[in-house]
Design a protein around this motif. Sequence first.
Motif, PDB file in Angstrom:
ATOM      1  N   LEU A 199       0.834  -1.201   0.000  1.00 31.86           N
ATOM      2  CA  LEU A 199       0.000   0.000   0.000  1.00 31.86           C
ATOM      3  C   LEU A 199       0.871   1.253   0.000  1.00 31.86           C
ATOM      4  CD1 LEU A 199      -3.200  -0.356   2.179  1.00 31.86           C
ATOM      5  CD2 LEU A 199      -2.815  -0.822  -0.206  1.00 31.86           C
ATOM      6  N   SER A 200       1.973   1.210   0.757  1.00 27.27           N
ATOM      7  CA  SER A 200       2.816   2.408   0.802  1.00 27.27           C
ATOM      8  C   SER A 200       3.503   2.625  -0.546  1.00 27.27           C
ATOM      9  CB  SER A 200       3.840   2.306   1.931  1.00 27.27           C
ATOM     10  OG  SER A 200       4.812   1.340   1.636  1.00 27.27           O
ATOM     11  N   ALA A 201       3.744   1.539  -1.287  1.00 20.41           N
ATOM     12  CA  ALA A 201       4.328   1.685  -2.626  1.00 20.41           C
ATOM     13  C   ALA A 201       3.336   2.389  -3.546  1.00 20.41           C
ATOM     14  CB  ALA A 201       4.701   0.312  -3.189  1.00 20.41           C
ATOM     15  N   LEU A 202       2.057   2.047  -3.379  1.00 20.90           N
ATOM     16  CA  LEU A 202       1.014   2.729  -4.153  1.00 20.90           C
ATOM     17  C   LEU A 202       1.003   4.223  -3.830  1.00 20.90           C
ATOM     18  CD1 LEU A 202      -1.485   2.244  -6.001  1.00 20.90           C
ATOM     19  CD2 LEU A 202      -2.819   1.918  -3.920  1.00 20.90           C
ATOM     20  N   PHE A 203       1.116   4.503  -2.538  1.00 19.75           N
ATOM     21  CA  PHE A 203       1.156   5.902  -2.096  1.00 19.75           C
ATOM     22  C   PHE A 203       2.383   6.608  -2.682  1.00 19.75           C
ATOM     23  CE2 PHE A 203       2.634   9.033   1.068  1.00 19.75           C
ATOM     24  CZ  PHE A 203       1.531   9.866   1.113  1.00 19.75           C
ATOM     25  N   ALA A 204       3.517   5.906  -2.670  1.00 18.51           N
ATOM     26  CA  ALA A 204       4.751   6.495  -3.197  1.00 18.51           C
ATOM     27  C   ALA A 204       4.617   6.789  -4.687  1.00 18.51           C
ATOM     28  CB  ALA A 204       5.926   5.550  -2.944  1.00 18.51           C
ATOM     29  N   LEU A 205       3.962   5.864  -5.390  1.00 16.34           N
ATOM     30  CA  LEU A 205       3.738   6.092  -6.817  1.00 16.34           C
ATOM     31  C   LEU A 205       2.973   7.399  -7.023  1.00 16.34           C
ATOM     32  CD1 LEU A 205       3.709   4.945  -9.784  1.00 16.34           C
ATOM     33  CD2 LEU A 205       1.456   4.054  -9.221  1.00 16.34           C
ATOM     34  N   MET A 206       1.965   7.626  -6.165  1.00 20.99           N
ATOM     35  CA  MET A 206       1.149   8.828  -6.294  1.00 20.99           C
ATOM     36  C   MET A 206       1.937  10.088  -5.950  1.00 20.99           C
ATOM     37  SD  MET A 206      -1.839   7.944  -7.268  1.00 20.99           S
ATOM     38  CE  MET A 206      -2.562   9.545  -7.007  1.00 20.99           C
ATOM     39  N   VAL A 207       2.533  10.110  -4.753  1.00 20.47           N
ATOM     40  CA  VAL A 207       3.076  11.385  -4.267  1.00 20.47           C
ATOM     41  C   VAL A 207       4.515  11.609  -4.714  1.00 20.47           C
ATOM     42  CG1 VAL A 207       1.547  11.325  -2.285  1.00 20.47           C
ATOM     43  CG2 VAL A 207       3.896  10.556  -2.036  1.00 20.47           C
ATOM     44  N   LEU A 208       5.256  10.523  -4.988  1.00 23.36           N
ATOM     45  CA  LEU A 208       6.628  10.710  -5.453  1.00 23.36           C
ATOM     46  C   LEU A 208       6.682  10.628  -6.964  1.00 23.36           C
ATOM     47  CD1 LEU A 208       8.467   8.533  -2.779  1.00 23.36           C
ATOM     48  CD2 LEU A 208       8.055  10.995  -2.748  1.00 23.36           C
ATOM     49  N   GLY A 209       6.047   9.599  -7.520  1.00 21.23           N
ATOM     50  CA  GLY A 209       6.081   9.425  -8.963  1.00 21.23           C
ATOM     51  C   GLY A 209       5.306  10.506  -9.684  1.00 21.23           C
ATOM     52  N   LEU A 210       4.111  10.822  -9.180  1.00 21.74           N
ATOM     53  CA  LEU A 210       3.251  11.774  -9.881  1.00 21.74           C
ATOM     54  C   LEU A 210       3.140  13.110  -9.155  1.00 21.74           C
ATOM     55  CD1 LEU A 210       0.425   9.288 -10.885  1.00 21.74           C
ATOM     56  CD2 LEU A 210       2.193  10.229 -12.355  1.00 21.74           C
ATOM     57  N   ALA A 211       3.858  13.253  -8.037  1.00 17.03           N
ATOM     58  CA  ALA A 211       3.841  14.506  -7.277  1.00 17.03           C
ATOM     59  C   ALA A 211       2.417  14.957  -6.954  1.00 17.03           C
ATOM     60  CB  ALA A 211       4.590  15.616  -8.012  1.00 17.03           C
ATOM     61  N   ALA A 212       1.542  13.976  -6.656  1.00 16.98           N
ATOM     62  CA  ALA A 212       0.154  14.307  -6.322  1.00 16.98           C
ATOM     63  C   ALA A 212       0.089  14.876  -4.910  1.00 16.98           C
ATOM     64  CB  ALA A 212      -0.729  13.074  -6.431  1.00 16.98           C
ATOM     65  N   ASN A 213      -1.032  15.516  -4.615  1.00 15.28           N
ATOM     66  CA  ASN A 213      -1.262  16.090  -3.289  1.00 15.28           C
ATOM     67  C   ASN A 213      -1.156  15.009  -2.212  1.00 15.28           C
ATOM     68  OD1 ASN A 213      -2.829  16.790  -0.914  1.00 15.28           O
ATOM     69  ND2 ASN A 213      -3.470  18.595  -2.045  1.00 15.28           N
ATOM     70  N   GLN A 214      -0.267  15.240  -1.221  1.00 20.56           N
ATOM     71  CA  GLN A 214      -0.004  14.208  -0.212  1.00 20.56           C
ATOM     72  C   GLN A 214      -1.184  14.011   0.733  1.00 20.56           C
ATOM     73  OE1 GLN A 214       3.772  14.799   1.697  1.00 20.56           O
ATOM     74  NE2 GLN A 214       4.867  14.893  -0.234  1.00 20.56           N
ATOM     75  N   TYR A 215      -1.867  15.099   1.073  1.00 23.66           N
ATOM     76  CA  TYR A 215      -3.020  14.979   1.972  1.00 23.66           C
ATOM     77  C   TYR A 215      -4.089  14.099   1.341  1.00 23.66           C
ATOM     78  CZ  TYR A 215      -1.039  19.030   4.377  1.00 23.66           C
ATOM     79  OH  TYR A 215      -0.220  19.888   5.054  1.00 23.66           O
ATOM     80  N   ALA A 216      -4.478  14.471   0.116  1.00 18.49           N
ATOM     81  CA  ALA A 216      -5.560  13.751  -0.543  1.00 18.49           C
ATOM     82  C   ALA A 216      -5.159  12.306  -0.821  1.00 18.49           C
ATOM     83  CB  ALA A 216      -5.943  14.461  -1.836  1.00 18.49           C
ATOM     84  N   SER A 217      -3.894  12.080  -1.231  1.00 19.21           N
ATOM     85  CA  SER A 217      -3.464  10.715  -1.513  1.00 19.21           C
ATOM     86  C   SER A 217      -3.486   9.860  -0.257  1.00 19.21           C
ATOM     87  CB  SER A 217      -2.050  10.710  -2.100  1.00 19.21           C
ATOM     88  OG  SER A 217      -1.996  11.514  -3.243  1.00 19.21           O
ATOM     89  N   GLY A 218      -3.095  10.454   0.875  1.00 20.86           N
ATOM     90  CA  GLY A 218      -3.130   9.713   2.129  1.00 20.86           C
ATOM     91  C   GLY A 218      -4.548   9.340   2.521  1.00 20.86           C
ATOM     92  N   LEU A 219      -5.467  10.280   2.327  1.00 25.10           N
ATOM     93  CA  LEU A 219      -6.870   9.979   2.630  1.00 25.10           C
ATOM     94  C   LEU A 219      -7.381   8.873   1.725  1.00 25.10           C
ATOM     95  CD1 LEU A 219      -8.342  13.554   3.112  1.00 25.10           C
ATOM     96  CD2 LEU A 219      -7.853  11.842   4.863  1.00 25.10           C
ATOM     97  N   ALA A 220      -7.013   8.951   0.427  1.00 31.64           N
ATOM     98  CA  ALA A 220      -7.431   7.905  -0.503  1.00 31.64           C
ATOM     99  C   ALA A 220      -6.894   6.561  -0.047  1.00 31.64           C
ATOM    100  CB  ALA A 220      -6.927   8.228  -1.911  1.00 31.64           C
ATOM    101  N   LEU A 221      -5.651   6.545   0.441  1.00 35.47           N
ATOM    102  CA  LEU A 221      -5.045   5.293   0.890  1.00 35.47           C
ATOM    103  C   LEU A 221      -5.807   4.730   2.087  1.00 35.47           C
ATOM    104  CD1 LEU A 221      -2.641   3.476   0.244  1.00 35.47           C
ATOM    105  CD2 LEU A 221      -1.377   4.635   2.033  1.00 35.47           C
ATOM    106  N   THR A 222      -6.225   5.606   3.002  1.00 39.83           N
ATOM    107  CA  THR A 222      -6.978   5.132   4.161  1.00 39.83           C
ATOM    108  C   THR A 222      -8.320   4.536   3.742  1.00 39.83           C
ATOM    109  OG1 THR A 222      -5.962   6.616   5.759  1.00 39.83           O
ATOM    110  CG2 THR A 222      -8.177   5.905   6.231  1.00 39.83           C
ATOM    111  N   ILE A 223      -9.037   5.248   2.863  1.00 42.54           N
ATOM    112  CA  ILE A 223     -10.344   4.744   2.412  1.00 42.54           C
ATOM    113  C   ILE A 223     -10.166   3.415   1.684  1.00 42.54           C
ATOM    114  CG2 ILE A 223     -12.270   5.216   0.853  1.00 42.54           C
ATOM    115  CD1 ILE A 223     -11.765   8.225   1.453  1.00 42.54           C
TER     116      ILE A 223
END
Lengths: 366, 308
Positions: free
Chosen positions: B73-97
């Motif tokens: 799951l954290s790799a998925l998060f890393a893909l979002m926020v590191l790979g795609l520089a997506a918003n960290q707050y929103a990506s974290g919430l998405a990961l929780t949901i």
Amino acid sequence: MRLTMERRAEGGKWALLLSPLLAVVLTLVSSVVIFWLLGQDPLRALSVYFWQPVSDAYGLQEVAVKATPLVLIAVGLALCFRSNNWNIGAEGQFLIGAICGGGVAVWAHGWGGAWVLPLMLVAGALGGMAYALIPAILKARLRVNEILVSLMLVYVADLFMDYLVRGPWRDPMGFNMPQTVSFGPEATLPLLFTGGRMNIGSVIALAVVVAFALVMARTLKGFEIRLVGQAPRAARFAGFSDTRLTITVFAISGALAGLAGVIEASGTVRQLLPGFSPGYGFTAIIVAFLGRLNPVGCLIAGVFIAITFIGGENAQIILRLPRDMTLVFQGMLLFYILACDTLILYRLRVVRPVDPGATPAPGVRS
Amino acid sequence: MTLAVAIALTIITAATPLLIAAIGELVVERAGVLNLGVEGMMIMGAATGVGVAIVTESSLLGVLAAIAAGMALSALFALMVLGLAANQYASGLALTIFGLGLSGVVGAPFVGIQREGIRRIELPLLSEIPVIGPILFRQDPFVYASIALVAGVAWFLWRTRAGLILRACGENPVSAHALGYRVLRIRLYAVLFGGACAGLAGAYLSLVLTPFWTAGMTAGRGWIALAIVVFASWLPLRAMLGAYLFGGLIILQLHAQTAGVNIPSQFLAALPYLITIVALTLIMAARRSAGRGSVAPASLGQPFAPAR
């Protein structure tokens, strides 16, 4: 070899509309794969999730009933998120709104008059607002993290609701069931049509969307909210106070979540009971992002998510899929929206390293 | 005396999952990434851990699977926020949901299956010492692992060059990048470490604390772990102190409930959440009156894309 990102020159409005649509399509494609992996007929599953809920008049009314709280909450959250205020406790503000409004109904049960309903709506909105002001004031005064405070208050509100319906507010004639009395006619929102559950609440939600669309587009406050989110430094130079804005957007979003709570209590559930909310406050976060943090967008996104909400309930019965499947799709949808935003605004490019080692990568020149 | 020892033991049990998750998140945040998805990774760890343990009848494989799930799951998060520089707050919430949902789907076949929890390790002789014996030398492996994690992370962050570089990525990624460090790669390792810790903490819940699966069994512990990191001013030893304080409060509330204190149980159950708010408020007020600015890593939550 590595990836770099460059801002696309073109784009603009169309690209911003494209991204949520693309995200929805990607979610649909992924869900087909998941259904197939779970051994379900993908077409049948898709029809249960996305088509059956809107295939008859009763279903359409149910969509409106579910979309109403989602849209109301999301419109408020959009204001918060736009101005970098992370209110993720809308679920708690929703519950407190239901408690405050429902409290009026329980208190006035059997003797209240026409004044009950307006009082309930006001009490619900004020309750939600007050509850949202806790994280807002702590953030504005002491810079306490609003994410954690607003989220912790969700658990507190949930337990408080549980206490009330098992304790002081329990229906004395309710065979010891943990629930309040069923609200009397003076405390229930009138239905719009016979043969369904759609009520005046949906009209209120529509009015809120229109009002906020105008506020955001046409007023100084709307400009301020947009500016603080997009260019905080410029906003500060323009003399906008970010602490005051924090209080304002939290108050508005809390009031809207509270209003959603009392509408749900008075129009749809018509009593208070444990498990009152199926997580509207959290789902509304996704609605807000899917709707591009824009009131009209939130309306469209809210209707779409409401369909999947009902689809998820149907799938539980018809396909025997776990209810949590809906959450998986929602989380996936939010991931896709965020990813599409980046991919549409930026172009990914593979760069071959000039000199691997200590020299900075070529992208640094920018 | 034996009661005091028993209480101390239960406090340690309640604090350990908080500590493991918090220490992982601490490293992530030190590298400048805010992962709000701890709750989601933790509950996926819990579901995967108990599921694999039931299927393979091996607690060890369960624990490893939980760590792998948290990392995935954290790799998925890393893909979002590191790979795609997506918003960290929103990506974290998405990961929780996403994690809460997926754990419900993964855990569904295992609802209500009870199994024997992981046993405590008893060191011969030493565990017979009164008072400190049972507390120090008769614990389950997770407790020892959590202490080792704290010590290891404290040593790594402040005594090694790699730790210094990691902190530099959290304070000033532009400078770190200019010096030739691979900021995104370092952040990736930190995020994966955080995921592993969250998964491990989840395994503790479903394999030791309550050795079976119930949906939503983390009950906000992931969020409390995030609060502990703030409370601890991003310092590992203080995170340990914070976790044990919270653990103590949770146990106090349980004891008050069983002792029949004349307060509705819901109010006692709400205490850990209320105390989290009070603790965060007090620590921020104290920092303000001490005249100190923010102690958070300077670039926490801000995306870094070298090419932009």
